[in-house]
Scaffold this motif. Sequence first.
Motif, mmCIF file in Angstrom:
data_model
loop_
_atom_site.group_PDB
_atom_site.id
_atom_site.type_symbol
_atom_site.label_atom_id
_atom_site.label_comp_id
_atom_site.label_asym_id
_atom_site.label_seq_id
_atom_site.Cartn_x
_atom_site.Cartn_y
_atom_site.Cartn_z
ATOM 1 N N ILE A 34 -1.084 -22.908 -25.376
ATOM 2 C CA ILE A 34 0.097 -22.002 -25.859
ATOM 3 C C ILE A 34 0.850 -22.751 -27.018
ATOM 4 O O ILE A 34 1.804 -22.154 -27.630
ATOM 5 C CB ILE A 34 1.122 -22.132 -24.443
ATOM 6 N N PHE A 35 0.795 -23.979 -26.846
ATOM 7 C CA PHE A 35 1.734 -24.750 -28.164
ATOM 8 C C PHE A 35 1.059 -24.828 -29.544
ATOM 9 O O PHE A 35 1.441 -25.483 -30.293
ATOM 10 C CB PHE A 35 2.095 -26.041 -27.490
ATOM 11 N N THR A 36 -0.046 -23.971 -29.529
ATOM 12 C CA THR A 36 -0.738 -24.186 -30.659
ATOM 13 C C THR A 36 -0.190 -23.701 -31.976
ATOM 14 O O THR A 36 0.074 -24.298 -33.385
ATOM 15 C CB THR A 36 -2.128 -23.205 -30.836
ATOM 16 N N ASP A 37 0.852 -22.448 -31.866
ATOM 17 C CA ASP A 37 1.423 -22.002 -32.937
ATOM 18 C C ASP A 37 2.762 -22.883 -33.262
ATOM 19 O O ASP A 37 2.958 -23.153 -34.566
ATOM 20 C CB ASP A 37 2.072 -20.648 -32.774
ATOM 21 N N LEU A 38 3.300 -23.495 -32.135
ATOM 22 C CA LEU A 38 4.254 -24.433 -32.720
ATOM 23 C C LEU A 38 3.683 -25.748 -33.207
ATOM 24 O O LEU A 38 4.339 -26.252 -34.411
ATOM 25 C CB LEU A 38 4.777 -25.194 -31.340
ATOM 26 N N ALA A 39 2.471 -26.316 -32.934
ATOM 27 C CA ALA A 39 2.165 -27.240 -33.808
ATOM 28 C C ALA A 39 1.550 -26.976 -35.159
ATOM 29 O O ALA A 39 1.821 -27.598 -36.220
ATOM 30 C CB ALA A 39 0.791 -27.776 -33.172
ATOM 31 N N VAL A 40 1.183 -25.806 -35.329
ATOM 32 C CA VAL A 40 0.554 -25.301 -36.597
ATOM 33 C C VAL A 40 1.826 -25.004 -37.419
ATOM 34 O O VAL A 40 1.734 -25.310 -38.739
ATOM 35 C CB VAL A 40 -0.270 -24.017 -36.695
ATOM 36 N N GLY A 41 2.721 -24.354 -37.055
ATOM 37 C CA GLY A 41 3.980 -23.973 -37.502
ATOM 38 C C GLY A 41 4.705 -25.373 -38.111
ATOM 39 O O GLY A 41 5.469 -25.312 -39.236
ATOM 40 N N GLN A 42 4.745 -26.288 -37.277
ATOM 41 C CA GLN A 42 5.413 -27.576 -37.772
ATOM 42 C C GLN A 42 4.756 -28.413 -38.648
ATOM 43 O O GLN A 42 5.372 -28.805 -39.492
ATOM 44 C CB GLN A 42 5.621 -28.478 -36.312
ATOM 45 N N ILE A 43 3.483 -28.115 -38.523
ATOM 46 C CA ILE A 43 2.472 -28.863 -39.520
ATOM 47 C C ILE A 43 2.756 -28.163 -40.907
ATOM 48 O O ILE A 43 2.603 -28.890 -42.104
ATOM 49 C CB ILE A 43 1.066 -28.944 -39.333
ATOM 50 N N ALA A 44 2.695 -26.837 -40.871
ATOM 51 C CA ALA A 44 2.803 -25.935 -42.065
ATOM 52 C C ALA A 44 4.366 -26.040 -42.707
ATOM 53 O O ALA A 44 4.446 -26.170 -44.062
ATOM 54 C CB ALA A 44 2.995 -24.501 -41.672
ATOM 55 N N ALA A 45 5.350 -26.599 -41.801
ATOM 56 C CA ALA A 45 6.656 -27.050 -42.395
ATOM 57 C C ALA A 45 6.778 -28.350 -43.076
ATOM 58 O O ALA A 45 7.541 -28.462 -43.981
ATOM 59 C CB ALA A 45 7.636 -27.042 -41.206
#
Length: 254
Positions: A34-45
């Motif tokens: 579930i937290f994949t997009d949070l991690a990917v989004g934060q790394i993209a940030a």
Amino acid sequence: MPALEILWPVLILAFILVGIHAIFGLEIIRRGVIFTDLAVGQIAAVGIAVSSAFFEGKYQIPLSLGFALSCALLIAYASQNSRHIEAFIGLLYALGASSVMIVLSAGSEGDELFKRLMANDILFVMNDEILKAAGVYGIITLLYYVAYPRLNGFLKELFFFSLLSVMVTTSVPLAGVLVVFTLLIAPALVALLQYRFKPLLFGWIYGWIFVTLALVLSYHYDWPTGYSIVFVGTLITLTSVLWLEKRYQKNRKI
């Protein structure tokens, strides 16, 4: 200026965001990451922060996409080699969040950029940005339904998380990490807990309803738009989840 004239481009963007994120949200919840997009989004940030801090805002897209794809590669590998994938993904998120703060700490506008990266005010997104995003999302959706089912093993995992990374990299500058997470998880979660309608169709309608409500409240009470979507979406979803789970338990006892 009439409210509809101000809100209709934002409504279109929000509906597009719900449309693409619900598709991937269903898959993420089914996978239990579930937290994949949070991690990917934060790394993209992190890529966006590096662009702002060191390159005067240039190279934002290649930097953020490069960071996001690197994160996707790590998650794809860990998904097949780690016994505790959610813990691994959670640490990636913490790494991304701390990296953004460290990179932005040297600049005078660091706090403001961090707020935008978390939940951007989509009222100010330009029409050409909406069109570009819609084009990217269209290609991602086509690849997801045509190419992704034909793959197997690690390549299939890598392809899925790469598509997710491109989607998140496109979405974060428009809406922010928290809005992306809300739109990805909230509609899909409620859709999977109900059994009367097809999950994807229900997720779309559910997401469109709470996003519209959030935008109207944001306009009427002058709330920050991005955080309004997060607040309304999470509040309604938490309430819905508790009600649906209680109803499920009651039906099991009958």
